[in-house]
Design a protein around this motif. Structure first.
Motif, PDB file in Angstrom:
ATOM      1  N   GLY A   1      -7.176  31.151 -88.511  1.00 28.39           N
ATOM      2  CA  GLY A   1      -8.286  30.264 -88.832  1.00 28.39           C
ATOM      3  C   GLY A   1      -9.381  30.908 -89.638  1.00 28.39           C
ATOM      4  O   GLY A   1     -10.529  30.456 -89.607  1.00 28.39           O
ATOM      5  N   MET A   2      -9.029  31.925 -90.412  1.00 28.41           N
ATOM      6  CA  MET A   2     -10.025  32.615 -91.223  1.00 28.41           C
ATOM      7  C   MET A   2      -9.499  32.766 -92.645  1.00 28.41           C
ATOM      8  O   MET A   2      -8.349  33.152 -92.859  1.00 28.41           O
ATOM      9  CB  MET A   2     -10.335  33.995 -90.635  1.00 28.41           C
ATOM     10  CG  MET A   2     -11.282  34.829 -91.465  1.00 28.41           C
ATOM     11  SD  MET A   2     -11.537  36.454 -90.713  1.00 28.41           S
ATOM     12  CE  MET A   2     -12.515  37.231 -91.983  1.00 28.41           C
TER      13      MET A   2
ATOM     14  N   LYS B   1     -11.070  35.950 -77.407  1.00 33.38           N
ATOM     15  CA  LYS B   1      -9.853  35.143 -77.314  1.00 33.38           C
ATOM     16  C   LYS B   1      -9.503  34.467 -78.644  1.00 33.38           C
ATOM     17  O   LYS B   1      -9.148  33.284 -78.701  1.00 33.38           O
ATOM     18  CB  LYS B   1      -9.985  34.102 -76.194  1.00 33.38           C
ATOM     19  CG  LYS B   1     -10.273  34.736 -74.826  1.00 33.38           C
ATOM     20  CD  LYS B   1     -10.221  33.713 -73.725  1.00 33.38           C
ATOM     21  CE  LYS B   1     -10.634  34.311 -72.382  1.00 33.38           C
ATOM     22  NZ  LYS B   1      -9.897  35.515 -72.028  1.00 33.38           N
ATOM     23  N   THR B   2      -9.623  35.259 -79.711  1.00 32.32           N
ATOM     24  CA  THR B   2      -9.243  34.800 -81.043  1.00 32.32           C
ATOM     25  C   THR B   2      -7.886  35.409 -81.381  1.00 32.32           C
ATOM     26  O   THR B   2      -7.683  36.612 -81.211  1.00 32.32           O
ATOM     27  CB  THR B   2     -10.277  35.244 -82.095  1.00 32.32           C
ATOM     28  OG1 THR B   2     -11.578  34.860 -81.650  1.00 32.32           O
ATOM     29  CG2 THR B   2      -9.995  34.607 -83.449  1.00 32.32           C
ATOM     30  N   ARG B   3      -6.979  34.593 -81.868  1.00 30.93           N
ATOM     31  CA  ARG B   3      -5.631  35.083 -82.141  1.00 30.93           C
ATOM     32  C   ARG B   3      -5.619  35.963 -83.394  1.00 30.93           C
ATOM     33  O   ARG B   3      -6.143  35.580 -84.439  1.00 30.93           O
ATOM     34  CB  ARG B   3      -4.657  33.926 -82.319  1.00 30.93           C
ATOM     35  CG  ARG B   3      -3.218  34.361 -82.586  1.00 30.93           C
ATOM     36  CD  ARG B   3      -2.275  33.189 -82.632  1.00 30.93           C
ATOM     37  NE  ARG B   3      -2.199  32.536 -81.317  1.00 30.93           N
ATOM     38  CZ  ARG B   3      -1.527  31.397 -81.088  1.00 30.93           C
ATOM     39  NH1 ARG B   3      -0.890  30.803 -82.095  1.00 30.93           N
ATOM     40  NH2 ARG B   3      -1.509  30.860 -79.887  1.00 30.93           N
ATOM     41  N   VAL B   4      -5.017  37.140 -83.261  1.00 29.01           N
ATOM     42  CA  VAL B   4      -4.825  38.048 -84.394  1.00 29.01           C
ATOM     43  C   VAL B   4      -3.340  38.053 -84.725  1.00 29.01           C
ATOM     44  O   VAL B   4      -2.522  38.497 -83.921  1.00 29.01           O
ATOM     45  CB  VAL B   4      -5.312  39.475 -84.069  1.00 29.01           C
ATOM     46  CG1 VAL B   4      -5.094  40.388 -85.276  1.00 29.01           C
ATOM     47  CG2 VAL B   4      -6.777  39.470 -83.670  1.00 29.01           C
ATOM     48  N   GLU B   5      -2.998  37.544 -85.894  1.00 30.03           N
ATOM     49  CA  GLU B   5      -1.594  37.393 -86.264  1.00 30.03           C
ATOM     50  C   GLU B   5      -0.977  38.704 -86.759  1.00 30.03           C
ATOM     51  O   GLU B   5       0.195  38.969 -86.514  1.00 30.03           O
ATOM     52  CB  GLU B   5      -1.454  36.314 -87.342  1.00 30.03           C
ATOM     53  CG  GLU B   5      -1.922  34.940 -86.863  1.00 30.03           C
ATOM     54  CD  GLU B   5      -1.901  33.913 -87.974  1.00 30.03           C
ATOM     55  OE1 GLU B   5      -1.267  34.175 -89.021  1.00 30.03           O
ATOM     56  OE2 GLU B   5      -2.519  32.848 -87.809  1.00 30.03           O
TER      57      GLU B   5
ATOM     58  N   GLU C   1      -5.902  20.778 -88.129  1.00 30.04           N
ATOM     59  CA  GLU C   1      -7.055  20.670 -87.238  1.00 30.04           C
ATOM     60  C   GLU C   1      -7.325  22.025 -86.563  1.00 30.04           C
ATOM     61  O   GLU C   1      -6.375  22.723 -86.198  1.00 30.04           O
ATOM     62  CB  GLU C   1      -6.802  19.613 -86.164  1.00 30.04           C
ATOM     63  CG  GLU C   1      -6.837  18.188 -86.674  1.00 30.04           C
ATOM     64  CD  GLU C   1      -8.211  17.804 -87.200  1.00 30.04           C
ATOM     65  OE1 GLU C   1      -9.216  18.120 -86.519  1.00 30.04           O
ATOM     66  OE2 GLU C   1      -8.283  17.227 -88.295  1.00 30.04           O
ATOM     67  N   PRO C   2      -8.587  22.410 -86.425  1.00 31.22           N
ATOM     68  CA  PRO C   2      -8.910  23.708 -85.807  1.00 31.22           C
ATOM     69  C   PRO C   2      -8.353  23.813 -84.390  1.00 31.22           C
ATOM     70  O   PRO C   2      -8.403  22.858 -83.621  1.00 31.22           O
ATOM     71  CB  PRO C   2     -10.434  23.731 -85.810  1.00 31.22           C
ATOM     72  CG  PRO C   2     -10.832  22.768 -86.882  1.00 31.22           C
ATOM     73  CD  PRO C   2      -9.792  21.694 -86.871  1.00 31.22           C
ATOM     74  N   LYS C   3      -7.797  24.971 -84.075  1.00 35.49           N
ATOM     75  CA  LYS C   3      -7.274  25.236 -82.733  1.00 35.49           C
ATOM     76  C   LYS C   3      -8.297  26.086 -81.970  1.00 35.49           C
ATOM     77  O   LYS C   3      -9.065  26.838 -82.561  1.00 35.49           O
ATOM     78  CB  LYS C   3      -5.961  26.010 -82.823  1.00 35.49           C
ATOM     79  CG  LYS C   3      -4.921  25.396 -83.754  1.00 35.49           C
ATOM     80  CD  LYS C   3      -4.445  24.046 -83.266  1.00 35.49           C
ATOM     81  CE  LYS C   3      -3.208  23.582 -84.053  1.00 35.49           C
ATOM     82  NZ  LYS C   3      -3.405  23.574 -85.515  1.00 35.49           N
ATOM     83  N   PRO C   4      -8.321  26.014 -80.649  1.00 33.59           N
ATOM     84  CA  PRO C   4      -9.322  26.757 -79.863  1.00 33.59           C
ATOM     85  C   PRO C   4      -9.271  28.269 -80.079  1.00 33.59           C
ATOM     86  O   PRO C   4     -10.280  28.951 -79.911  1.00 33.59           O
ATOM     87  CB  PRO C   4      -8.959  26.401 -78.415  1.00 33.59           C
ATOM     88  CG  PRO C   4      -8.191  25.114 -78.512  1.00 33.59           C
ATOM     89  CD  PRO C   4      -7.461  25.156 -79.812  1.00 33.59           C
ATOM     90  N   TRP C   5      -8.080  28.782 -80.406  1.00 38.52           N
ATOM     91  CA  TRP C   5      -7.932  30.232 -80.570  1.00 38.52           C
ATOM     92  C   TRP C   5      -8.248  30.727 -81.981  1.00 38.52           C
ATOM     93  O   TRP C   5      -8.170  31.902 -82.257  1.00 38.52           O
ATOM     94  CB  TRP C   5      -6.509  30.663 -80.191  1.00 38.52           C
ATOM     95  CG  TRP C   5      -5.449  30.024 -81.057  1.00 38.52           C
ATOM     96  CD1 TRP C   5      -5.064  30.396 -82.305  1.00 38.52           C
ATOM     97  CD2 TRP C   5      -4.648  28.888 -80.718  1.00 38.52           C
ATOM     98  NE1 TRP C   5      -4.081  29.577 -82.782  1.00 38.52           N
ATOM     99  CE2 TRP C   5      -3.796  28.636 -81.817  1.00 38.52           C
ATOM    100  CE3 TRP C   5      -4.558  28.062 -79.576  1.00 38.52           C
ATOM    101  CZ2 TRP C   5      -2.880  27.599 -81.812  1.00 38.52           C
ATOM    102  CZ3 TRP C   5      -3.633  27.035 -79.598  1.00 38.52           C
ATOM    103  CH2 TRP C   5      -2.819  26.794 -80.695  1.00 38.52           C
TER     104      TRP C   5
END
Length: 449
Positions: free
Chosen positions: A74-75, A33-37, A88-92
């Motif tokens: 977030g990478m 459940k990590t967002r891939v843009e 701030e870091p988001k859960p995804w």
């Protein structure tokens, strides 16, 4: 047309490998459940040939054919999108996930490359089997070609037994063995002799290749005439193309490399040569020049014809699918270990191997000028394993760099700061650009020589 065919195969192979590599990152990212843009084939600096957003992800094709990428929220990656990291870091986001999940996401691409390479080799073994000239079949030894072979201590008729202690199974593996090896043993007239390869052997081999010379050793061939030079002493003789020369002035010969030494003893003389033509032996009068030549060009003949004539026994191994699995895995392992050995040589300046480092032109040139499914998939399997290993190198801009930092976090419990990762990514990026410039500069230099 030849360049177009080579380039098309290269782009097709590269595109396949890039898409599957990035898919190796994409799938575990989605599972966790990590967002891939973004999911891109090639790079899209300021422009995309094609793009379409589905869900949270933009899928597209860029215009710079130097690779591809997935942009994970977030990478810190090649996009260098540091604005996102200030929030701030988001859960995804990637940075919010546990270290073990981030490790799996980063290793996904490499895992796919290795699995793909192994899978292709297994399928190749199943579909085509193996056809090669066994080294044991070269019972009368090798034909040495050029000064480099002589310099490392080889003579016509030597049987090459081992390289770095490993027995040579396939004759065509000898040159690669010399490239990767440090020493070898030969059988010369029943005596086993050990030889060391010079440290700069690869540098000399590259110079030889740049001069368009062939392999340093070859199987010994019969003396088959390819062409009679019309302006030579024997231009009007009865010698013809496809004649097999079996004796020179009564001296029997089995191989072409035996002819020059005999002809040198008859310089400036009129002699006869025995030829086999359409199954019959014929004596042909010829004149020998003062340089020891008779004015004919030698021609190689295919291995299959050599086998039919009784010179060699070829191996033709067929595999069932269950047999192809271990055979394909063995092939994959040997491909990887050979590549690692060559990489070690490249990083040792004394070998001169860095001179042979090539870029896109070199890689593209290894594809055949005519379409061959077997050749295409063989090269693609090699490139897949090469790409997998290269991405494991601990360079920050590569997957291996991210893996090292994540393993450090798992072992020490301390996560590197975003600023450190940003600087490391910049350093790694410039290292990669420098390597690309050097490799492709080598290609251009070779073209201009």
């Amino acid at each position: 047309m030849e360049i177009f065919i080579k380039a098309s195969q290269f782009i097709l192979s590269l595109s396949l490998l890039i898409v599957l590599h990035e898919l190796g990152h994409f799938i575990p990212a989605k599972l966790f459940k990590t967002r891939v843009e973004k999911f891109y084939l090639f790079f899209d600096y300021k422009y995309s040939i094609f793009k379409k957003k589905i869900g949270d992800t933009v899928y597209g094709i860029g215009w710079i054919p130097l690779g591809g990428y997935v942009k994970i929220s977030g990478m810190i990656d090649e996009s260098m999108d540091t604005d996102q990291m200030k929030e701030e870091p988001k859960p995804w986001e990637f940075r919010s996930k546990p270290a073990w999940q981030r490790l799996i996401i980063m290793l996904g691409g490499v895992f796919v490359n290795f699995v793909l390479g192994i899978f292709i080799y297994i399928c190749l073994m199943w579909a085509y089997g193996e056809k090669f000239l066994p080294n044991d079949s070269v019972k009368d030894g090798v034909w040495v070609q050029g000064e480099l072979a002589t310099e490392i201590g080889l003579q016509n008729g030597d049987k090459i037994l081992t390289i770095d202690g490993e027995k040579i199974r396939k004759f065509n593996d000898i040159t690669v063995g010399f490239i990767n090896g440090n020493n070898f043993t030969i059988d010369r007239n029943g005596e086993t002799i050990a030889k060391d390869l010079p440290v700069d052997f690869i540098s000399k081999l590259i110079a030889r290749k740049n001069n368009a010379e062939g392999p340093i050793v070859a199987p010994r061939y019969p003396f088959v005439i390819g062409k009679v030079q019309k302006d030579s002493l024997n231009g009007k003789s009865d010698l013809k193309a496809k004649d097999f020369i079996t004796a020179i002035n009564g001296n029997p010969i089995k191989y072409y490399d035996e002819a020059k030494g005999i002809l040198d003893t008859y310089k400036g003389q009129d002699i006869t040569v025995t030829v086999r033509r359409e199954g019959e032996l014929k004596e042909v009068p010829v004149s020998v020049s003062n340089n020891g030549y008779i004015g004919v060009q030698f021609t190689n003949i295919p291995y299959k014809d050599l086998e039919r004539l009784g010179y060699y026994q070829l191996a033709d191994i067929e595999y069932s699918f269950t047999e192809a699995v271990p055979a394909g895995m063995t092939k994959s392992w040997s491909t990887l270990t050979n590549y690692v050995k060559q990489l070690k040589k490249i990083f040792n300046p004394e070998t001169g191997a860095y001179k042979g480092l090539g870029g896109f032109i070199s890689i593209g040139s290894i594809f055949p000028s005519e379409w061959s499914a077997e050749s295409f998939w063989t090269i693609t399997a090699f490139l897949s394993i090469m790409l997998g290993f290269m991405n494991l190198l601990p360079i920050p801009a590569l997957d291996g760099g991210h893996v090292v930092f994540t393993l450090w976090e798992i072992v020490t419990g301390k996560k590197p700061s975003d600023k450190f990762l940003e600087y490391a990514q910049i350093i790694g990026f410039f290292l990669l650009v420098g390597l690309l410039l050097f490799a492709n500069g080598n290609d251009i230099f070779k073209l201009l020589k």
